[in-house]
Enzyme design. Structure first.
Site, PDB file in Angstrom:
ATOM      1  N   SER A  88       0.847  -1.202   0.000  1.00 26.28           N
ATOM      2  CA  SER A  88       0.000   0.000   0.000  1.00 26.28           C
ATOM      3  C   SER A  88       0.876   1.243   0.000  1.00 26.28           C
ATOM      4  O   SER A  88       1.852   1.319   0.755  1.00 26.28           O
ATOM      5  CB  SER A  88      -0.900   0.021   1.239  1.00 26.28           C
ATOM      6  OG  SER A  88      -1.588   1.258   1.321  1.00 26.28           O
ATOM      7  N   VAL A 101       7.528   2.663   3.771  1.00 26.64           N
ATOM      8  CA  VAL A 101       8.465   2.010   2.861  1.00 26.64           C
ATOM      9  C   VAL A 101       7.931   2.034   1.426  1.00 26.64           C
ATOM     10  O   VAL A 101       8.687   2.294   0.485  1.00 26.64           O
ATOM     11  CB  VAL A 101       8.785   0.571   3.323  1.00 26.64           C
ATOM     12  CG1 VAL A 101       9.679  -0.140   2.323  1.00 26.64           C
ATOM     13  CG2 VAL A 101       9.447   0.599   4.692  1.00 26.64           C
ATOM     14  N   CYS A 102       6.652   1.808   1.254  1.00 28.82           N
ATOM     15  CA  CYS A 102       6.051   1.847  -0.087  1.00 28.82           C
ATOM     16  C   CYS A 102       6.168   3.254  -0.675  1.00 28.82           C
ATOM     17  O   CYS A 102       6.490   3.423  -1.850  1.00 28.82           O
ATOM     18  CB  CYS A 102       4.587   1.428  -0.038  1.00 28.82           C
ATOM     19  SG  CYS A 102       4.319  -0.260   0.566  1.00 28.82           S
ATOM     20  N   ALA A 103       5.906   4.250   0.137  1.00 28.93           N
ATOM     21  CA  ALA A 103       6.013   5.640  -0.308  1.00 28.93           C
ATOM     22  C   ALA A 103       7.448   5.963  -0.697  1.00 28.93           C
ATOM     23  O   ALA A 103       7.703   6.574  -1.746  1.00 28.93           O
ATOM     24  CB  ALA A 103       5.515   6.575   0.790  1.00 28.93           C
ATOM     25  N   THR A 124       8.492   4.288  -4.026  1.00 31.12           N
ATOM     26  CA  THR A 124       7.822   4.935  -5.159  1.00 31.12           C
ATOM     27  C   THR A 124       8.497   6.265  -5.492  1.00 31.12           C
ATOM     28  O   THR A 124       8.745   6.575  -6.661  1.00 31.12           O
ATOM     29  CB  THR A 124       6.328   5.134  -4.846  1.00 31.12           C
ATOM     30  OG1 THR A 124       5.755   3.833  -4.617  1.00 31.12           O
ATOM     31  CG2 THR A 124       5.605   5.809  -5.994  1.00 31.12           C
TER      32      THR A 124
END
Length: 165
Positions: free
Chosen positions: A54, A59-61, A64
């Protein structure tokens, strides 16, 4: 089935990532305008698939945003971030963070992408969404790099993924 961890606790995926050298499975995902998108929409370009649980996690942010920075000035590459987030939330994240070189794609209509790429988490608190992975495809959709991140809270190996491009 692969075993990864979530904060040190074992969880499992439904399968394995596509092997390096294999043809990438086609997919149907949803873009920010609610259109269906497939590999054919990126024909002739190298593709980096940043598969994340998500965008609403640190970490995903971070991953990206890092891949977005790399994509600047690269017309031969398309960076795709793929998650279970709704397209509206993904667009809001990208706008708010100044992410304009990454194409956000959602699995909102089905989980076939996650199943076909072997990243569908099958147990634990995140069951039903994806593990963290990076898959790099050449311009003919052949897999040239695949990394299933062993601990979901870790960042991927950016250097290896970007070197594969």
């Amino acid at each position: 089935m692969a075993e990864i961890t979530l904060q040190g606790n074992p969880i499992h995926t439904n399968g394995e990532l596509p092997a390096v050298g294999s043809q990438a499975p086609d997919f149907k995902l949803v873009d920010k305008d609610l259109n269906d998108v497939s590999l054919a929409d990126f024909k002739g370009k190298k593709k980096l698939l940043n598969i994340v649980p998500s965008l609403d996690t640190p970490v995903c942010a971070t991953s990206t945003k890092k891949f977005n920075e790399f994509a600047a000035g690269r017309d031969d590459v398309v960076m795709l971030v793929i998650s279970a987030d709704l397209p509206f939330a993904m667009a809001r994240f990208c706008t708010g963070e100044g992410v304009d070189k990454v194409v956000p794609l959602s699995m909102m209509r089905d989980r076939n992408f996650a199943k076909d790429y072997g990243v569908l988490i099958t147990d634990g608190p995140l069951a039903g969404i994806t593990a963290r992975a990076v898959v790099v495809l050449d311009e003919n959709d052949k897999v040239v790099h695949a990394e299933l991140v062993p601990e979901i809270a870790q960042e991927p190996d950016y250097d290896k993924a970007l070197a594969a491009l």
